[in-house]
Write a protein that holds these residues in place. Structure first.
Motif, mmCIF file in Angstrom:
data_model
loop_
_atom_site.group_PDB
_atom_site.id
_atom_site.type_symbol
_atom_site.label_atom_id
_atom_site.label_comp_id
_atom_site.label_asym_id
_atom_site.label_seq_id
_atom_site.Cartn_x
_atom_site.Cartn_y
_atom_site.Cartn_z
ATOM 1 N N LEU A 117 -9.312 1.529 -17.319
ATOM 2 C CA LEU A 117 -9.090 0.303 -18.093
ATOM 3 C C LEU A 117 -10.034 -0.806 -17.639
ATOM 4 C CD1 LEU A 117 -7.383 -1.441 -20.065
ATOM 5 C CD2 LEU A 117 -5.834 -1.879 -18.127
ATOM 6 N N ILE A 118 -10.167 -0.976 -16.334
ATOM 7 C CA ILE A 118 -11.043 -2.028 -15.808
ATOM 8 C C ILE A 118 -12.492 -1.770 -16.206
ATOM 9 C CG2 ILE A 118 -11.976 -3.013 -13.670
ATOM 10 C CD1 ILE A 118 -9.173 -2.564 -12.438
ATOM 11 N N ARG A 119 -12.931 -0.521 -16.135
ATOM 12 C CA ARG A 119 -14.309 -0.204 -16.531
ATOM 13 C C ARG A 119 -14.552 -0.585 -17.982
ATOM 14 N NH1 ARG A 119 -13.396 4.610 -13.344
ATOM 15 N NH2 ARG A 119 -12.839 5.739 -15.255
ATOM 16 N N TYR A 120 -13.580 -0.301 -18.841
ATOM 17 C CA TYR A 120 -13.763 -0.616 -20.266
ATOM 18 C C TYR A 120 -13.755 -2.132 -20.499
ATOM 19 C CZ TYR A 120 -13.295 -0.535 -25.304
ATOM 20 O OH TYR A 120 -13.511 -0.727 -26.641
ATOM 21 N N LEU A 121 -12.840 -2.846 -19.839
ATOM 22 C CA LEU A 121 -12.802 -4.299 -19.972
ATOM 23 C C LEU A 121 -14.110 -4.928 -19.487
ATOM 24 C CD1 LEU A 121 -9.170 -4.944 -18.701
ATOM 25 C CD2 LEU A 121 -9.999 -5.407 -21.014
ATOM 26 N N ARG A 122 -14.679 -4.393 -18.431
ATOM 27 C CA ARG A 122 -15.937 -4.920 -17.909
ATOM 28 C C ARG A 122 -17.078 -4.675 -18.883
ATOM 29 N NH1 ARG A 122 -16.469 -8.921 -15.110
ATOM 30 N NH2 ARG A 122 -15.066 -8.184 -13.482
ATOM 31 N N ARG A 123 -17.078 -3.525 -19.536
ATOM 32 C CA ARG A 123 -18.122 -3.261 -20.530
ATOM 33 C C ARG A 123 -17.988 -4.192 -21.732
ATOM 34 N NH1 ARG A 123 -17.099 2.253 -19.395
ATOM 35 N NH2 ARG A 123 -15.952 2.534 -21.355
ATOM 36 N N LEU A 124 -16.764 -4.496 -22.127
ATOM 37 C CA LEU A 124 -16.556 -5.380 -23.279
ATOM 38 C C LEU A 124 -17.109 -6.776 -23.032
ATOM 39 C CD1 LEU A 124 -12.907 -4.609 -24.482
ATOM 40 C CD2 LEU A 124 -15.036 -4.054 -25.657
ATOM 41 N N ASN A 125 -16.910 -7.294 -21.821
ATOM 42 C CA ASN A 125 -17.336 -8.653 -21.511
ATOM 43 C C ASN A 125 -17.669 -8.727 -20.026
ATOM 44 O OD1 ASN A 125 -17.631 -11.414 -21.028
ATOM 45 N ND2 ASN A 125 -16.047 -11.979 -22.505
ATOM 46 N N PRO A 126 -18.921 -8.437 -19.660
ATOM 47 C CA PRO A 126 -19.288 -8.373 -18.234
ATOM 48 C C PRO A 126 -19.119 -9.684 -17.487
ATOM 49 C CG PRO A 126 -20.946 -7.303 -19.612
ATOM 50 C CD PRO A 126 -20.030 -8.029 -20.543
ATOM 51 N N ALA A 127 -19.132 -10.815 -18.208
ATOM 52 C CA ALA A 127 -19.070 -12.111 -17.525
ATOM 53 C C ALA A 127 -17.638 -12.579 -17.269
ATOM 54 C CB ALA A 127 -19.801 -13.168 -18.362
ATOM 55 N N ARG A 128 -16.678 -11.915 -17.841
ATOM 56 C CA ARG A 128 -15.293 -12.377 -17.742
ATOM 57 C C ARG A 128 -14.652 -11.864 -16.448
ATOM 58 N NH1 ARG A 128 -11.540 -10.833 -22.771
ATOM 59 N NH2 ARG A 128 -12.226 -8.764 -22.082
ATOM 60 N N PRO A 129 -14.085 -12.745 -15.619
ATOM 61 C CA PRO A 129 -13.436 -12.282 -14.377
ATOM 62 C C PRO A 129 -12.193 -11.455 -14.683
ATOM 63 C CG PRO A 129 -13.074 -14.634 -14.690
ATOM 64 C CD PRO A 129 -14.043 -14.214 -15.741
ATOM 65 N N ILE A 130 -11.953 -10.456 -13.851
ATOM 66 C CA ILE A 130 -10.781 -9.596 -13.978
ATOM 67 C C ILE A 130 -10.024 -9.644 -12.660
ATOM 68 C CG2 ILE A 130 -9.924 -7.268 -14.398
ATOM 69 C CD1 ILE A 130 -12.482 -6.684 -15.955
ATOM 70 N N HIS A 131 -8.756 -10.034 -12.731
ATOM 71 C CA HIS A 131 -7.910 -10.139 -11.550
ATOM 72 C C HIS A 131 -6.714 -9.199 -11.685
ATOM 73 C CE1 HIS A 131 -10.349 -13.601 -10.712
ATOM 74 N NE2 HIS A 131 -9.809 -14.343 -11.652
ATOM 75 N N PHE A 132 -6.069 -8.964 -10.567
ATOM 76 C CA PHE A 132 -4.897 -8.061 -10.521
ATOM 77 C C PHE A 132 -3.805 -8.704 -9.681
ATOM 78 C CE2 PHE A 132 -2.348 -4.928 -8.302
ATOM 79 C CZ PHE A 132 -2.011 -4.002 -9.276
#
Length: 311
Positions: A117-132
């Motif tokens: 899921l994280i890999r796909y979210l990163r591909r969709l928008n590389p500049a957007r921070p992802i936190h957990f």
């Protein structure tokens, strides 16, 4: 679409109660302003179970009324406000029922689904921070995911009284992705009984290993003990006021304590301002010893009729 409900099915993901592809829904959020915050629960929750489905309880914007206090994580973490920059919330469910060892095995498997899921979210928008942010055994999902994602894919992790061993966490933080992530290790002596049970029931990776409740020393990690007066005073000054502990034993205080989820909201959304050095500068170097809260003598004020009721 402030919150998307996703479940781990083995090491793959599926939308909660929908036949649609998760990717087709996530593509619609590609241009969402603000961070992605992935939220996951701990032991005993299971999606689709009416009594224990996390999407009806803590991971819901509008939780079902329960006999016990059930705060909405998405609400407290800034979702559903209507602001353009509130970002995207991912309510991530997994099967955490059954014997503890079996639930931990599924947590690791769900961690691989989380990585996808994280890999796909990163591909969709590389500049957007992802936190957990995860509670108890939910921490294992993030630790496993770090082994399967690219550096910079996951920015900040908040572990709420995480059920994980120190060597397991350090191994994850030494991966390429782990070295670029920040790990906030929230602990409390209120959770000592549960940490002890975890160490008793789950075999450690190596002899003498202890749970992260007793601290975690790494360049990109900080431990915040929520029943420590110095820590609470520091967080009140630099982040957000958090209520005092009310019980000697509690597994859920890391998200039910008044103000604590709002503090996490600030830590996730203002991670540049609230850096790890700022968080470290005001908390003790070592957490209190295990059982120190359980066997502590009552404070003098606890004996006065007008004082706060002793726990």
């Amino acid at each position: 679409m402030p919150v998307v409900r996703i479940n781990a099915i083995g090491d793959t993901v599926a939308l909660h109660r929908s036949p649609r592809s998760p990717r087709s829904v996530l593509r619609q959020t590609r241009d969402t302003q603000g961070p992605v915050i992935i939220m996951t629960h701990g032991y005993k929750y299971r999606p689709e179970d009416d009594k224990t489905c996390p999407h009806r309880h803590i991971l819901s914007l509008h939780p079902t009324a329960m006999p016990w206090h059930c705060p909405s994580w998405p609400q407290q973490l800034g979702f559903g406000s209507g602001f353009k920059d509130e970002g995207l919330g991912i309510a991530f469910g997994w099967d955490a029922q059954g014997p503890l060892w079996a639930a931990r095995r599924r947590a690791i498997e769900a961690g691989r689904a989380l990585a996808d899921l994280i890999r796909y979210l990163r591909r969709l928008n590389p500049a957007r921070p992802i936190h957990f942010i995860g509670h108890s055994m939910g921490t294992e999902l993030a630790l496993e995911a770090l082994h399967h994602i690219q550096p910079g894919s996951l920015n900040r992790i908040i572990s709420m009284t995480g059920a994980a061993y120190q060597s397991r966490a350090l191994s994850a933080l030494e991966t390429p992705a782990g070295r670029q992530a920040e790990f906030i290790n929230v602990t409390s002596r209120e959770n000592d009984l549960f940490d002890f049970m975890f160490e008793w029931l789950i075999q450690p990776p190596k002899p003498g290993d202890r749970s992260i409740s007793l601290g975690l020393v790494a360049p990109n990690a900080v431990t915040l003990q929520l029943d420590c007066n110095d820590t609470l005073e520091h967080l009140s000054r630099v982040v957000f006021p958090i209520g005092d502990p009310q019980r000697r034993i509690c597994h859920w205080s890391s998200y039910t304590r008044p103000g604590v989820l709002r503090a996490y909201n600030a830590l996730l959304r203002q991670h540049d301002r609230l850096s790890l050095p700022i968080l470290r500068n005001g908390v003790p170097d070592q957490p209190a010893r295990r059982w120190s809260r359980l066997f502590a003598l009552p404070r003098p004020n606890d004996l006065l009729p007008f004082a706060q009721k002793a726990s």
